[in-house]
Write a protein that holds these residues in place. Structure first.
Motif, PDB file in Angstrom:
ATOM      1  N   ALA A 128       4.690   1.358  -5.129  1.00 48.65           N
ATOM      2  CA  ALA A 128       5.078   3.009  -5.021  1.00 48.65           C
ATOM      3  C   ALA A 128       5.655   3.805  -6.561  1.00 48.65           C
ATOM      4  CB  ALA A 128       6.213   3.866  -3.446  1.00 48.65           C
TER       5      ALA A 128
ATOM      6  N   GLN B   8       1.759   6.604  -4.086  1.00 49.70           N
ATOM      7  CA  GLN B   8       2.317   5.006  -3.484  1.00 49.70           C
ATOM      8  C   GLN B   8       0.485   4.744  -2.001  1.00 49.70           C
ATOM      9  OE1 GLN B   8       5.852   6.288  -0.886  1.00 49.70           O
ATOM     10  NE2 GLN B   8       4.373   6.477   0.742  1.00 49.70           N
TER      11      GLN B   8
ATOM     12  N   GLN C 186      -2.061   3.560   0.679  1.00 54.17           N
ATOM     13  CA  GLN C 186      -1.417   4.107   2.098  1.00 54.17           C
ATOM     14  C   GLN C 186      -0.387   2.911   2.737  1.00 54.17           C
ATOM     15  OE1 GLN C 186      -5.236   5.050   2.925  1.00 54.17           O
ATOM     16  NE2 GLN C 186      -4.966   6.978   2.892  1.00 54.17           N
TER      17      GLN C 186
ATOM     18  N   GLU D 209       2.749   3.564   3.675  1.00 55.39           N
ATOM     19  CA  GLU D 209       3.206   4.258   4.102  1.00 55.39           C
ATOM     20  C   GLU D 209       4.076   4.714   5.494  1.00 55.39           C
ATOM     21  OE1 GLU D 209       3.502   8.350   3.323  1.00 55.39           O
ATOM     22  OE2 GLU D 209       2.530   7.160   2.201  1.00 55.39           O
TER      23      GLU D 209
ATOM     24  N   THR E 282      10.163   3.130   1.630  1.00 57.73           N
ATOM     25  CA  THR E 282      10.196   4.315   0.594  1.00 57.73           C
ATOM     26  C   THR E 282      11.171   4.477  -0.010  1.00 57.73           C
ATOM     27  OG1 THR E 282      11.452   4.882   3.013  1.00 57.73           O
ATOM     28  CG2 THR E 282      11.923   7.006   1.084  1.00 57.73           C
TER      29      THR E 282
END
Length: 121
Positions: free
Chosen positions: A49, A59, A61, A64, A68
């Motif tokens: 990311a 970022q 996948q 995901e 964060t």
């Protein structure tokens, strides 16, 4: 001179969490992009990311909903909160920064030394 230092790696069980931090220091005017890459043994380094100075995030996948990324530009710091960790997340995580330097040449890309993340039961 610019220094980039990561911290927060460690050993966790699947489903666990870690929070990585990266701090850039030195003769810095501003930081354009800060982010995280990772490299597992025998594999190429890959983007995890990246967050820009305008808080635009790119970022992979595969993280995901679990990872964060955030930044505190005033502190020249980027974070990666990693939840629901999986064994395939095991890698050395590297901080990457694109920095406007207080030196001739303007912009440079800098890498941290890496921090090991191991996810295993």
């Amino acid at each position: 001179q610019v220094q980039v230092v990561e911290s927060g790696g460690g050993l966790v069980q699947p489903g666990g969490s870690l929070r990585l931090s990266c701090v850039a220091s030195g003769r810095i005017i501003s930081i354009k992009d800060m982010g995280w890459y990772r490299q597992a043994p025998g594999k190429a380094r890959e983007l995890v990311a990246v967050i820009s100075r305008f808080n635009i995030i790119n970022q992979t996948q595969s993280v995901e909903g679990r990872f964060t990324i955030s930044r505190d530009s005033a502190k020249n710091t980027v974070y990666l909160q990693m939840n629901s960790l999986k064994p395939e997340d095991t890698a050395v995580y590297y901080c990457n920064t694109k920095i406007v330097r207080a030196a001739l040449g303007g912009v440079g890309v800098y890498w941290g030394q890496g921090t090991q993340v191991t996810v295993s039961s």
